[in-house]
Design a protein around this motif. Structure first.
Motif, PDB file in Angstrom:
ATOM      1  N   GLY A 189       0.818  -1.202   0.000  1.00 48.27           N
ATOM      2  CA  GLY A 189       0.000   0.000   0.000  1.00 48.27           C
ATOM      3  C   GLY A 189       0.846   1.243   0.000  1.00 48.27           C
ATOM      4  O   GLY A 189       2.048   1.190  -0.260  1.00 48.27           O
ATOM      5  N   GLU A 190       0.213   2.383   0.294  1.00 50.92           N
ATOM      6  CA  GLU A 190       0.924   3.651   0.358  1.00 50.92           C
ATOM      7  C   GLU A 190       0.946   4.106   1.815  1.00 50.92           C
ATOM      8  O   GLU A 190      -0.052   3.988   2.518  1.00 50.92           O
ATOM      9  N   PRO A 234      -2.157  13.738   0.563  1.00 53.14           N
ATOM     10  CA  PRO A 234      -3.415  13.558  -0.170  1.00 53.14           C
ATOM     11  C   PRO A 234      -4.064  12.187   0.025  1.00 53.14           C
ATOM     12  O   PRO A 234      -5.288  12.075  -0.036  1.00 53.14           O
ATOM     13  N   ILE A 235      -3.258  11.157   0.307  1.00 54.35           N
ATOM     14  CA  ILE A 235      -3.840   9.822   0.489  1.00 54.35           C
ATOM     15  C   ILE A 235      -4.729   9.753   1.739  1.00 54.35           C
ATOM     16  O   ILE A 235      -5.625   8.916   1.830  1.00 54.35           O
ATOM     17  N   ASP A 275      -6.652   0.304  -0.785  1.00 53.33           N
ATOM     18  CA  ASP A 275      -8.090   0.290  -1.093  1.00 53.33           C
ATOM     19  C   ASP A 275      -8.885   1.068  -0.048  1.00 53.33           C
ATOM     20  O   ASP A 275      -9.950   0.627   0.390  1.00 53.33           O
ATOM     21  N   GLY A 276      -8.346   2.216   0.373  1.00 51.84           N
ATOM     22  CA  GLY A 276      -9.078   3.077   1.302  1.00 51.84           C
ATOM     23  C   GLY A 276      -9.085   2.601   2.741  1.00 51.84           C
ATOM     24  O   GLY A 276      -9.739   3.201   3.592  1.00 51.84           O
ATOM     25  N   VAL A 281       1.097   0.721  10.910  1.00 51.40           N
ATOM     26  CA  VAL A 281       2.469   0.211  10.766  1.00 51.40           C
ATOM     27  C   VAL A 281       3.179   0.351  12.100  1.00 51.40           C
ATOM     28  O   VAL A 281       3.812  -0.572  12.591  1.00 51.40           O
ATOM     29  N   GLU A 282       3.071   1.534  12.678  1.00 45.42           N
ATOM     30  CA  GLU A 282       3.754   1.771  13.953  1.00 45.42           C
ATOM     31  C   GLU A 282       3.227   3.040  14.589  1.00 45.42           C
ATOM     32  O   GLU A 282       2.631   3.886  13.926  1.00 45.42           O
ATOM     33  N   TYR A 283       3.478   3.160  15.881  1.00 42.93           N
ATOM     34  CA  TYR A 283       3.280   4.429  16.576  1.00 42.93           C
ATOM     35  C   TYR A 283       4.627   4.989  16.969  1.00 42.93           C
ATOM     36  O   TYR A 283       5.539   4.237  17.327  1.00 42.93           O
ATOM     37  N   ASN A 284       4.711   6.326  16.933  1.00 41.09           N
ATOM     38  CA  ASN A 284       5.806   7.015  17.606  1.00 41.09           C
ATOM     39  C   ASN A 284       5.158   7.956  18.609  1.00 41.09           C
ATOM     40  O   ASN A 284       4.008   8.366  18.431  1.00 41.09           O
TER      41      ASN A 284
END
Ligand code: AMP
Ligand code: GLY
Length: 420
Positions: A189-190, A234-235, A275-276, A281-284
């Motif tokens: 994904g992005e 923008p994503i 797909d929306g 992935v992670e927290y900082n």
């Protein structure tokens, strides 16, 4: 009021720049600070990971608010020491900072609150981890559990790479941070970053951004701390943002409160979006660097009011007044970074650049030497600009970067390529 900012990177320069524009700020001290921060704040030598020393310094200087920039003092419990001394502080407790300091802990929280994230398994020995990877196959992601200065994640496209990452981690490459290893499903994904202030109970989104982690144009070469960023991302559409808040962020904040370790500070959530649908992935537990520079440029002086409300549990009383614009920051780094690089090289041309609410060069690894500015780290400058469009912000930032005379440094020429 007297305010103390802990840290010395571009992130902290940007925070200092925004905060000192607020009329509530009487005296601003940065510890340890850098050459850029020295122009707008007093810089003080202080071991910022020593909670007792920070409390003493704050008391001696009648500090009424402390803003903690980097993760190390948070993971060391400096915010706890300040709170115990009755000094208002922006930054989570040591217990809440585990959301960054332990990847396994974050996975446990996601499980407990049902937040979408990659499937995973945790290991405390190489043999079991190797067997798991061999069974799962590649691509697969191997992560040292603890803080590893951004280097503890190996996205392995083949099994051999994953196996050697496991051996390196259990072999002590990351010290205690690698005593436990998390192995994750590879997510496609992005990526985007989302910054949310939390006061333990209420949440207030303060912006989205995209970072550029690889050192080279076209996202090539080794990983770095970040070579440039822009905001907004923008994503992160309204729908994705709503999902991220309702499915991931709010459940996390509620789970932390339920455990008696409420989260107070900024939560920096990294998502993979496909797909929306965002997945964590992670927290900082701090602002991103360089993402913070783009965010501060867009937020300006109101940042102090918002951070104070966050520290005082009043986030439900404030709102963010957004300029409907874009900001970009381009990182200039010393030649050789993220490998070895020289320190002490001279940077010229900074004084001729604009320095206003739309154009700023935030300093990271710099040192003043009389009138000269010298490079003093890997990531050295953050050339930041705002514009009505991302293209305009980009053009301004690159125009400024081109005027900086520093043969010993370099920067990526393609920041923002994904969005533009
Ligand atoms: P982190 O240090 O956790 O931010 O991870 C560094 C980078 O590794 C992230 O920004 C992602 O690009 C990538 N990454 C981490 N976990 C995954 C995953 N499960 N799937 C795909 N990429 C990942
Ligand atoms: N720019 C990535 C980070 O601050 O972790």
């Amino acid at each position: 009021m007297n305010i103390l900012i802990l840290g010395s990177g571009g992130r902290e320069h940007a925070l200092a720049w925004a905060i000192q524009q607020n009329p509530k700020c009487d005296r601003l001290i940065a510890a340890p600070g850098n050459a850029g921060m020295a122009e707008i704040a007093e810089c003080a030598a202080l071991n910022i990971e020593d909670g007792a020393a920070v409390v003493t310094f704050a008391e001696e200087n009648a500090i009424s608010f402390v803003v903690i920039g980097p993760e190390a003092p948070l993971a060391a419990g400096v915010a706890d020491d300040l709170r115990a001394a009755g000094i208002p502080v922006f930054g989570p407790s040591k217990a809440a900072a585990r959301l960054e300091a332990s990847k396994g802990f974050t996975k446990e929280i996601c499980d407990a609150c049902g937040a979408p994230t990659a499937g995973y398994a945790r290991f405390d020995n190489a043999a079991d981890a190797r067997a798991y990877v061999t069974e799962q196959g590649a691509p697969i992601v191997v992560k040292a559990d603890g803080l590893a200065a951004g280097k503890g994640v190996i996205v392995a496209m083949d099994v051999d790479t994953a196996l050697s990452a496991i051996d390196d981690m259990f072999g002590g490459e990351f010290g205690a941070a690698g005593a436990e290893v998390v192995i994750e499903e590879f997510m496609e994904g992005e990526e985007a970053s989302f910054f949310i202030l939390c006061d333990g109970e209420n949440v207030l989104p303060v912006g989205t951004a995209q970072d550029h982690k690889r050192v080279g144009d076209g996202d090539t070469g080794p990983n770095t701390g970040g070579m440039g960023a822009y905001s907004p991302a923008p994503i992160m559409t309204d729908t994705v943002t709503e999902k991220a808040l309702n499915e991931i962020v709010k459940p996390t904040v509620a789970e932390m409160a339920k455990r008696g370790t409420p989260y107070q500070g900024v939560l920096y959530a990294g998502f993979m979006i496909k797909d929306g649908q965002p997945r964590l992935v992670e927290y900082n537990v701090r602002f991103g660097d360089p993402e913070c520079q783009a965010l501060m440029m867009r937020l300006g002086a109101q940042v102090l009011d918002i951070l104070l409300a966050c520290a005082e549990g009043r986030l439900d009383e404030v709102q963010v007044n957004w300029a409907d614009d874009h900001a970009m920051t381009v990182v200039m780094a010393a030649n050789g970074y993220p490998g070895s690089y020289a320190k002490g090289t001279e940077i010229k041309g900074l004084a001729d650049l604009p320095s206003d609410s739309k154009n700023m060069v935030f300093h990271a690894g710099t040192k003043a030497d009389g009138d000269k500015v010298l490079a003093n780290g890997g990531r050295v400058l953050n050339v930041t600009a705002r514009g009505a469009t991302l293209q305009e912000a980009r053009d301004r930032a690159y125009e400024m970067a081109a005027k900086i005379d520093w043969p010993d440094g370099f920067y990526r020429k393609d920041i923002g390529w994904r969005a533009l």
